[in-house]
Design a protein around this motif. Sequence first.
Motif, PDB file in Angstrom:
ATOM      1  N   ALA A 220       0.816  -1.214   0.000  1.00 33.94           N
ATOM      2  CA  ALA A 220       0.000   0.000   0.000  1.00 33.94           C
ATOM      3  C   ALA A 220       0.848   1.262   0.000  1.00 33.94           C
ATOM      4  CB  ALA A 220      -0.923  -0.008   1.227  1.00 33.94           C
ATOM      5  N   LEU A 221       2.122   1.127  -0.379  1.00 30.82           N
ATOM      6  CA  LEU A 221       3.055   2.239  -0.229  1.00 30.82           C
ATOM      7  C   LEU A 221       2.651   3.474  -1.025  1.00 30.82           C
ATOM      8  CD1 LEU A 221       5.699   2.987   1.168  1.00 30.82           C
ATOM      9  CD2 LEU A 221       6.929   2.216  -0.874  1.00 30.82           C
ATOM     10  N   SER A 222       2.122   3.279  -2.227  1.00 33.65           N
ATOM     11  CA  SER A 222       1.758   4.445  -3.043  1.00 33.65           C
ATOM     12  C   SER A 222       0.655   5.256  -2.377  1.00 33.65           C
ATOM     13  CB  SER A 222       1.314   3.999  -4.438  1.00 33.65           C
ATOM     14  OG  SER A 222       0.148   3.191  -4.372  1.00 33.65           O
ATOM     15  N   GLY A 223      -0.353   4.580  -1.831  1.00 34.62           N
ATOM     16  CA  GLY A 223      -1.423   5.289  -1.137  1.00 34.62           C
ATOM     17  C   GLY A 223      -0.953   5.942   0.147  1.00 34.62           C
ATOM     18  N   ILE A 224      -0.062   5.265   0.866  1.00 36.56           N
ATOM     19  CA  ILE A 224       0.475   5.825   2.110  1.00 36.56           C
ATOM     20  C   ILE A 224       1.294   7.078   1.818  1.00 36.56           C
ATOM     21  CG2 ILE A 224       2.046   5.386   4.040  1.00 36.56           C
ATOM     22  CD1 ILE A 224       1.223   2.443   3.896  1.00 36.56           C
ATOM     23  N   PHE A 225       2.124   7.012   0.787  1.00 39.84           N
ATOM     24  CA  PHE A 225       2.944   8.176   0.455  1.00 39.84           C
ATOM     25  C   PHE A 225       2.068   9.333  -0.012  1.00 39.84           C
ATOM     26  CE2 PHE A 225       5.766  10.812  -2.083  1.00 39.84           C
ATOM     27  CZ  PHE A 225       6.884  10.883  -1.280  1.00 39.84           C
ATOM     28  N   SER A 226       1.007   9.026  -0.738  1.00 42.13           N
ATOM     29  CA  SER A 226       0.077  10.080  -1.154  1.00 42.13           C
ATOM     30  C   SER A 226      -0.563  10.759   0.050  1.00 42.13           C
ATOM     31  CB  SER A 226      -1.006   9.490  -2.062  1.00 42.13           C
ATOM     32  OG  SER A 226      -0.460   8.990  -3.261  1.00 42.13           O
ATOM     33  N   SER A 227      -0.854   9.974   1.087  1.00 39.66           N
ATOM     34  CA  SER A 227      -1.418  10.572   2.302  1.00 39.66           C
ATOM     35  C   SER A 227      -0.419  11.514   2.958  1.00 39.66           C
ATOM     36  CB  SER A 227      -1.845   9.472   3.280  1.00 39.66           C
ATOM     37  OG  SER A 227      -0.722   8.877   3.930  1.00 39.66           O
ATOM     38  N   PHE A 228       0.879  11.169   2.897  1.00 39.57           N
ATOM     39  CA  PHE A 228       1.902  12.060   3.452  1.00 39.57           C
ATOM     40  C   PHE A 228       1.897  13.399   2.724  1.00 39.57           C
ATOM     41  CE2 PHE A 228       4.774   8.185   4.594  1.00 39.57           C
ATOM     42  CZ  PHE A 228       3.860   7.827   5.569  1.00 39.57           C
ATOM     43  N   ILE A 229       1.900  13.355   1.403  1.00 36.28           N
ATOM     44  CA  ILE A 229       1.969  14.585   0.619  1.00 36.28           C
ATOM     45  C   ILE A 229       0.721  15.439   0.833  1.00 36.28           C
ATOM     46  CG2 ILE A 229       2.137  15.547  -1.701  1.00 36.28           C
ATOM     47  CD1 ILE A 229       4.700  14.292  -0.709  1.00 36.28           C
ATOM     48  N   LEU A 230      -0.432  14.812   0.844  1.00 36.59           N
ATOM     49  CA  LEU A 230      -1.669  15.568   1.057  1.00 36.59           C
ATOM     50  C   LEU A 230      -1.690  16.199   2.441  1.00 36.59           C
ATOM     51  CD1 LEU A 230      -4.283  13.165  -0.577  1.00 36.59           C
ATOM     52  CD2 LEU A 230      -3.494  15.361  -1.466  1.00 36.59           C
ATOM     53  N   ALA A 231      -1.238  15.439   3.435  1.00 37.20           N
ATOM     54  CA  ALA A 231      -1.216  15.967   4.795  1.00 37.20           C
ATOM     55  C   ALA A 231      -0.218  17.110   4.923  1.00 37.20           C
ATOM     56  CB  ALA A 231      -0.874  14.847   5.781  1.00 37.20           C
ATOM     57  N   LEU A 232       0.946  16.972   4.313  1.00 34.09           N
ATOM     58  CA  LEU A 232       1.945  18.039   4.386  1.00 34.09           C
ATOM     59  C   LEU A 232       1.492  19.267   3.606  1.00 34.09           C
ATOM     60  CD1 LEU A 232       5.297  16.053   4.106  1.00 34.09           C
ATOM     61  CD2 LEU A 232       4.105  16.855   6.142  1.00 34.09           C
ATOM     62  N   ILE A 303       4.344  21.592  -6.595  1.00 30.99           N
ATOM     63  CA  ILE A 303       5.500  20.698  -6.714  1.00 30.99           C
ATOM     64  C   ILE A 303       5.313  19.454  -5.852  1.00 30.99           C
ATOM     65  CG2 ILE A 303       7.968  20.481  -6.183  1.00 30.99           C
ATOM     66  CD1 ILE A 303       8.273  23.430  -6.966  1.00 30.99           C
ATOM     67  N   MET A 304       4.793  19.640  -4.651  1.00 35.00           N
ATOM     68  CA  MET A 304       4.571  18.494  -3.766  1.00 35.00           C
ATOM     69  C   MET A 304       3.546  17.538  -4.359  1.00 35.00           C
ATOM     70  SD  MET A 304       4.693  20.131   0.056  1.00 35.00           S
ATOM     71  CE  MET A 304       4.479  18.503   0.769  1.00 35.00           C
ATOM     72  N   ASN A 305       2.500  18.065  -4.953  1.00 36.89           N
ATOM     73  CA  ASN A 305       1.483  17.197  -5.553  1.00 36.89           C
ATOM     74  C   ASN A 305       2.012  16.472  -6.782  1.00 36.89           C
ATOM     75  OD1 ASN A 305      -1.210  17.473  -4.093  1.00 36.89           O
ATOM     76  ND2 ASN A 305      -0.654  19.602  -4.321  1.00 36.89           N
ATOM     77  N   ILE A 306       2.870  17.128  -7.548  1.00 39.71           N
ATOM     78  CA  ILE A 306       3.484  16.463  -8.695  1.00 39.71           C
ATOM     79  C   ILE A 306       4.364  15.311  -8.222  1.00 39.71           C
ATOM     80  CG2 ILE A 306       5.148  16.747 -10.573  1.00 39.71           C
ATOM     81  CD1 ILE A 306       4.079  19.582 -10.937  1.00 39.71           C
ATOM     82  N   ILE A 307       5.144  15.563  -7.162  1.00 41.80           N
ATOM     83  CA  ILE A 307       5.979  14.500  -6.593  1.00 41.80           C
ATOM     84  C   ILE A 307       5.109  13.344  -6.117  1.00 41.80           C
ATOM     85  CG2 ILE A 307       7.552  13.912  -4.702  1.00 41.80           C
ATOM     86  CD1 ILE A 307       8.633  16.766  -4.874  1.00 41.80           C
ATOM     87  N   SER A 308       3.985  13.671  -5.491  1.00 42.07           N
ATOM     88  CA  SER A 308       3.073  12.631  -5.019  1.00 42.07           C
ATOM     89  C   SER A 308       2.555  11.776  -6.162  1.00 42.07           C
ATOM     90  CB  SER A 308       1.898  13.278  -4.277  1.00 42.07           C
ATOM     91  OG  SER A 308       0.929  12.311  -3.917  1.00 42.07           O
ATOM     92  N   ASP A 309       2.172  12.420  -7.266  1.00 42.26           N
ATOM     93  CA  ASP A 309       1.667  11.672  -8.417  1.00 42.26           C
ATOM     94  C   ASP A 309       2.749  10.782  -9.022  1.00 42.26           C
ATOM     95  OD1 ASP A 309      -0.816  12.801  -8.154  1.00 42.26           O
ATOM     96  OD2 ASP A 309      -0.456  14.406  -9.600  1.00 42.26           O
ATOM     97  N   VAL A 310       3.971  11.309  -9.106  1.00 38.57           N
ATOM     98  CA  VAL A 310       5.068  10.524  -9.678  1.00 38.57           C
ATOM     99  C   VAL A 310       5.355   9.292  -8.821  1.00 38.57           C
ATOM    100  CG1 VAL A 310       7.541  10.537 -10.194  1.00 38.57           C
ATOM    101  CG2 VAL A 310       6.124  12.477 -10.857  1.00 38.57           C
ATOM    102  N   VAL A 311       5.427   9.489  -7.508  1.00 38.45           N
ATOM    103  CA  VAL A 311       5.706   8.363  -6.607  1.00 38.45           C
ATOM    104  C   VAL A 311       4.550   7.368  -6.620  1.00 38.45           C
ATOM    105  CG1 VAL A 311       6.083   7.717  -4.204  1.00 38.45           C
ATOM    106  CG2 VAL A 311       7.239   9.714  -5.142  1.00 38.45           C
ATOM    107  N   ALA A 312       3.313   7.874  -6.643  1.00 38.75           N
ATOM    108  CA  ALA A 312       2.154   6.979  -6.667  1.00 38.75           C
ATOM    109  C   ALA A 312       2.153   6.119  -7.929  1.00 38.75           C
ATOM    110  CB  ALA A 312       0.863   7.787  -6.576  1.00 38.75           C
TER     111      ALA A 312
END
Length: 319
Positions: A220-232, A303-312
């Motif tokens: 579930a790493l992609s979803g977890i990392f997306s939660s980090f970016i959204l929260a930050l 930029i943070m949201n773009i990073i989130s999409d790339v990692v997801a």
Amino acid sequence: MSTDDITTDLTRNTQNAPAELLARSFFFLCAVVSVVTTISIILLLVTEAAKFFSLTAPLMGVEGPTASLVDFLTGTTWEINNGKFGVLALVSATVMITLGSAIIAIPLGVATAIYLSEYASPQRRAILKPALEILAGIPTVVYGFFALIYITPVIQTFLPQTGTFNLLSASIVVGIMIIPMVASISEDAMSAVPDALRQAGYGMGATKFDVSTGIVVPAALSGIFSSFILALSRAIGETMAVTVAAGSQAKFHVPINPAAFLDGGLPMTAAMVQLLLSDITGGGLAYRSLFAIGLTLFVITLIMNIISDVVAQRYREEY
């Protein structure tokens, strides 16, 4: 399928055509409104921020004082009365609060998500998850006063040199605020992991802890990392809580200096509130600096949201 069935389906589709067209038109209109609103906000920020900088202000027909783009992006002093608009003084406070809140929210949020997804019974999950999400419904200004009245005195008990307004208190309260976002999104991502993967782990002799941390979390790493970016992103854009808790004096802090958390600061969002509440002249340099700060905040969040999409996309698993 018989000829009569086909004729019946065609008749039903013809009768439903007006309703389908109406629904499609309504949803298309909603999509257009969302896109137009986003584009309008971006154009407003870019247009008004361009009037602030000396390189682009003449092109916008602006007369009067302007600011240097280089000084804005590299300056460490924010004193609008003296004509100093160094945004790094504001960015440093925002970054420190974001880092401090991440240290609090990410481990607690992920641990909570693991418990809700892997350990809690359905009855407990039905109670705990809504109770956790209540935190997201509390007005942010209440969090700010909570930090000022309760959290800061506790910090001063152990660290007497802490100021009344400090970045540590703001970081703690913002971290508490974004825990529900990290926990809820991460729990949804973990719950989407197929049970077959868990059963395969148990079949290999793994314990529940091994399965939770070694199988479910990586899956579930992609979803977890997306939660980090959204929260930050939420932490970066938080306004009222940091306005009350962090103070109103702009100071440049080095984010890697832990002692700086005990001092006050002026995050970007709090600076915008301060400018709006002051006696600034509409169309003046201080007024236009609002949009320069807003554009900076928008770019950082983008930029943070773009990073989130790339990692997801990079770590997304399809089952």
